[in-house]
Design a protein around this motif. Structure first.
Motif, PDB file in Angstrom:
ATOM      1  N   ASN A   1      27.772  -7.580  88.963  1.00  0.00           N
ATOM      2  CA  ASN A   1      27.650  -7.537  90.300  1.00  0.00           C
ATOM      3  C   ASN A   1      26.917  -6.449  90.981  1.00  0.00           C
ATOM      4  O   ASN A   1      26.914  -5.126  90.436  1.00  0.00           O
ATOM      5  CB  ASN A   1      29.115  -7.699  91.318  1.00  0.00           C
ATOM      6  CG  ASN A   1      29.828  -8.925  90.717  1.00  0.00           C
ATOM      7  OD1 ASN A   1      29.414  -9.965  90.702  1.00  0.00           O
ATOM      8  ND2 ASN A   1      31.107  -8.811  90.172  1.00  0.00           N
ATOM      9  N   ASP A   2      25.995  -6.533  91.832  1.00  0.00           N
ATOM     10  CA  ASP A   2      25.154  -5.394  92.487  1.00  0.00           C
ATOM     11  C   ASP A   2      25.038  -5.578  93.937  1.00  0.00           C
ATOM     12  O   ASP A   2      24.975  -6.734  94.341  1.00  0.00           O
ATOM     13  CB  ASP A   2      23.848  -5.490  91.701  1.00  0.00           C
ATOM     14  CG  ASP A   2      23.132  -4.242  91.968  1.00  0.00           C
ATOM     15  OD1 ASP A   2      23.630  -3.071  92.227  1.00  0.00           O
ATOM     16  OD2 ASP A   2      21.879  -4.154  91.782  1.00  0.00           O
ATOM     17  N   GLU A   3      24.947  -4.242  94.428  1.00  0.00           N
ATOM     18  CA  GLU A   3      24.709  -4.291  96.021  1.00  0.00           C
ATOM     19  C   GLU A   3      23.396  -3.290  95.747  1.00  0.00           C
ATOM     20  O   GLU A   3      23.263  -2.614  95.196  1.00  0.00           O
ATOM     21  CB  GLU A   3      25.736  -3.652  96.622  1.00  0.00           C
ATOM     22  CG  GLU A   3      26.867  -4.110  96.900  1.00  0.00           C
ATOM     23  CD  GLU A   3      27.959  -3.418  97.770  1.00  0.00           C
ATOM     24  OE1 GLU A   3      27.594  -2.537  98.736  1.00  0.00           O
ATOM     25  OE2 GLU A   3      29.108  -3.660  97.692  1.00  0.00           O
ATOM     26  N   GLN A   4      22.462  -4.128  96.536  1.00  0.00           N
ATOM     27  CA  GLN A   4      21.201  -3.183  96.649  1.00  0.00           C
ATOM     28  C   GLN A   4      20.389  -3.435  98.092  1.00  0.00           C
ATOM     29  O   GLN A   4      20.751  -4.170  98.798  1.00  0.00           O
ATOM     30  CB  GLN A   4      20.167  -4.055  95.553  1.00  0.00           C
ATOM     31  CG  GLN A   4      19.919  -5.585  95.548  1.00  0.00           C
ATOM     32  CD  GLN A   4      19.454  -6.257  94.402  1.00  0.00           C
ATOM     33  OE1 GLN A   4      19.503  -5.782  93.307  1.00  0.00           O
ATOM     34  NE2 GLN A   4      18.596  -7.403  94.552  1.00  0.00           N
TER      35      GLN A   4
ATOM     36  N   VAL B   1      14.926  -0.055  96.643  1.00  0.00           N
ATOM     37  CA  VAL B   1      15.216   1.233  97.369  1.00  0.00           C
ATOM     38  C   VAL B   1      16.450   1.908  96.691  1.00  0.00           C
ATOM     39  O   VAL B   1      16.358   3.052  96.249  1.00  0.00           O
ATOM     40  CB  VAL B   1      15.411   1.208  99.091  1.00  0.00           C
ATOM     41  CG1 VAL B   1      15.550   2.533  99.446  1.00  0.00           C
ATOM     42  CG2 VAL B   1      14.118   0.464  99.377  1.00  0.00           C
ATOM     43  N   GLU B   2      17.410   1.184  96.600  1.00  0.00           N
ATOM     44  CA  GLU B   2      18.664   1.634  96.011  1.00  0.00           C
ATOM     45  C   GLU B   2      19.513   0.550  95.255  1.00  0.00           C
ATOM     46  O   GLU B   2      19.420  -0.755  95.916  1.00  0.00           O
ATOM     47  CB  GLU B   2      19.532   2.584  96.987  1.00  0.00           C
ATOM     48  CG  GLU B   2      20.042   2.024  98.042  1.00  0.00           C
ATOM     49  CD  GLU B   2      20.562   2.831  98.983  1.00  0.00           C
ATOM     50  OE1 GLU B   2      21.823   2.599  99.459  1.00  0.00           O
ATOM     51  OE2 GLU B   2      20.164   4.217  99.377  1.00  0.00           O
ATOM     52  N   SER B   3      20.291   1.003  94.487  1.00  0.00           N
ATOM     53  CA  SER B   3      21.165  -0.160  93.708  1.00  0.00           C
ATOM     54  C   SER B   3      22.007   0.403  92.884  1.00  0.00           C
ATOM     55  O   SER B   3      22.112   1.668  92.328  1.00  0.00           O
ATOM     56  CB  SER B   3      20.149  -1.011  92.818  1.00  0.00           C
ATOM     57  OG  SER B   3      21.064  -1.703  91.765  1.00  0.00           O
ATOM     58  N   ASN B   4      23.373   0.003  92.544  1.00  0.00           N
ATOM     59  CA  ASN B   4      24.290   0.268  91.775  1.00  0.00           C
ATOM     60  C   ASN B   4      24.016   0.056  90.456  1.00  0.00           C
ATOM     61  O   ASN B   4      24.464   0.780  89.414  1.00  0.00           O
ATOM     62  CB  ASN B   4      25.657  -0.425  92.106  1.00  0.00           C
ATOM     63  CG  ASN B   4      26.073  -0.106  93.422  1.00  0.00           C
ATOM     64  OD1 ASN B   4      25.949   1.096  93.959  1.00  0.00           O
ATOM     65  ND2 ASN B   4      26.884  -1.216  94.183  1.00  0.00           N
ATOM     66  N   GLN B   5      23.370  -1.164  89.963  1.00  0.00           N
ATOM     67  CA  GLN B   5      23.115  -1.312  88.503  1.00  0.00           C
ATOM     68  C   GLN B   5      21.745  -1.363  87.996  1.00  0.00           C
ATOM     69  O   GLN B   5      21.454  -1.624  86.782  1.00  0.00           O
ATOM     70  CB  GLN B   5      23.455  -2.875  88.463  1.00  0.00           C
ATOM     71  CG  GLN B   5      24.902  -3.302  89.067  1.00  0.00           C
ATOM     72  CD  GLN B   5      25.885  -2.617  87.903  1.00  0.00           C
ATOM     73  OE1 GLN B   5      25.635  -2.252  86.739  1.00  0.00           O
ATOM     74  NE2 GLN B   5      27.093  -2.220  88.518  1.00  0.00           N
ATOM     75  N   GLN B   6      20.643  -1.169  89.190  1.00  0.00           N
ATOM     76  CA  GLN B   6      19.410  -1.112  88.647  1.00  0.00           C
ATOM     77  C   GLN B   6      18.761   0.389  88.815  1.00  0.00           C
ATOM     78  O   GLN B   6      18.855   0.898  89.981  1.00  0.00           O
ATOM     79  CB  GLN B   6      18.391  -2.232  89.361  1.00  0.00           C
ATOM     80  CG  GLN B   6      18.961  -3.652  89.005  1.00  0.00           C
ATOM     81  CD  GLN B   6      18.491  -4.618  90.061  1.00  0.00           C
ATOM     82  OE1 GLN B   6      17.283  -4.919  90.106  1.00  0.00           O
ATOM     83  NE2 GLN B   6      19.265  -5.249  90.716  1.00  0.00           N
ATOM     84  N   LYS B   7      17.781   0.621  87.952  1.00  0.00           N
ATOM     85  CA  LYS B   7      16.861   1.688  88.252  1.00  0.00           C
ATOM     86  C   LYS B   7      15.773   1.331  89.116  1.00  0.00           C
ATOM     87  O   LYS B   7      15.412   2.197  90.069  1.00  0.00           O
ATOM     88  CB  LYS B   7      16.378   2.338  86.796  1.00  0.00           C
ATOM     89  CG  LYS B   7      17.458   2.993  85.979  1.00  0.00           C
ATOM     90  CD  LYS B   7      16.892   3.720  84.872  1.00  0.00           C
ATOM     91  CE  LYS B   7      16.903   2.833  83.640  1.00  0.00           C
ATOM     92  NZ  LYS B   7      16.539   3.428  82.274  1.00  0.00           N
ATOM     93  N   ALA B   8      15.245   0.298  88.939  1.00  0.00           N
ATOM     94  CA  ALA B   8      13.801  -0.339  89.530  1.00  0.00           C
ATOM     95  C   ALA B   8      14.108  -1.782  89.688  1.00  0.00           C
ATOM     96  O   ALA B   8      14.528  -2.366  88.850  1.00  0.00           O
ATOM     97  CB  ALA B   8      12.563   0.237  88.855  1.00  0.00           C
TER      98      ALA B   8
END
Length: 142
Positions: free
Chosen positions: A62-65, A81-88
């Motif tokens: 699960n991710d919020e981005q 721009v931003e994410s809990n689980q992804q760098k890019a």
């Protein structure tokens, strides 16, 4: 490690109609099972989404981005721009007229913060590509 995937689909609709569906980001969860909720943070002067908060769930992650959209006559792209689980993350739909319809190319590059097993990456990629192409086509042609 970043993962890039792409797929294309032909849709029996013109590019403006497809872009209109893509611009209705709040409606994306109705045709993409990956997206649980999408909320426009701000819009461009023409009304199209600029920044969008998304709640996504794929293969148990699960991710919020927050993503930033860019629009043109035959293309929509977004960057994380931003994410809990992804760098890019970088995504793009490119639309090309084809006969009475449109050829749609979808490309997505995701760089998770933590390494994921290959089988999860493969399953997640398949789910995303299916939603982004066939889900879109079925929604547009309704």
């Amino acid at each position: 490690m970043a993962v890039t995937a792409n797929r294309s689909v032909d849709i029996d609709a013109d590019a403006p109609a497809i872009l209109e569906v893509l611009a209705d980001v709040e409606g994306i969860p109705s045709w993409s099972p990956v997206h649980k909720k999408c909320e426009v943070v701000d819009r461009f002067d023409d009304g199209r989404p600029h920044h969008v908060k998304m709640h996504v769930s794929i293969v148990g992650v699960n991710d919020e981005q927050l993503v930033e959209y860019t629009w043109s006559e035959n293309e929509v792209s977004w960057t994380l721009v931003e994410s809990n689980q992804q760098k890019a993350q970088d995504g793009r739909y490119t639309l090309t007229p084809k006969g009475t319809g449109t050829h749609v190319e979808f490309e997505l590059t995701v760089d998770p913060k933590i390494p994921l097993p290959g089988f999860l990456v493969k399953k997640g990629t398949k789910t995303i590509l299916e939603a982004a192409t066939e889900g879109l086509r079925l929604h547009v042609t309704g």
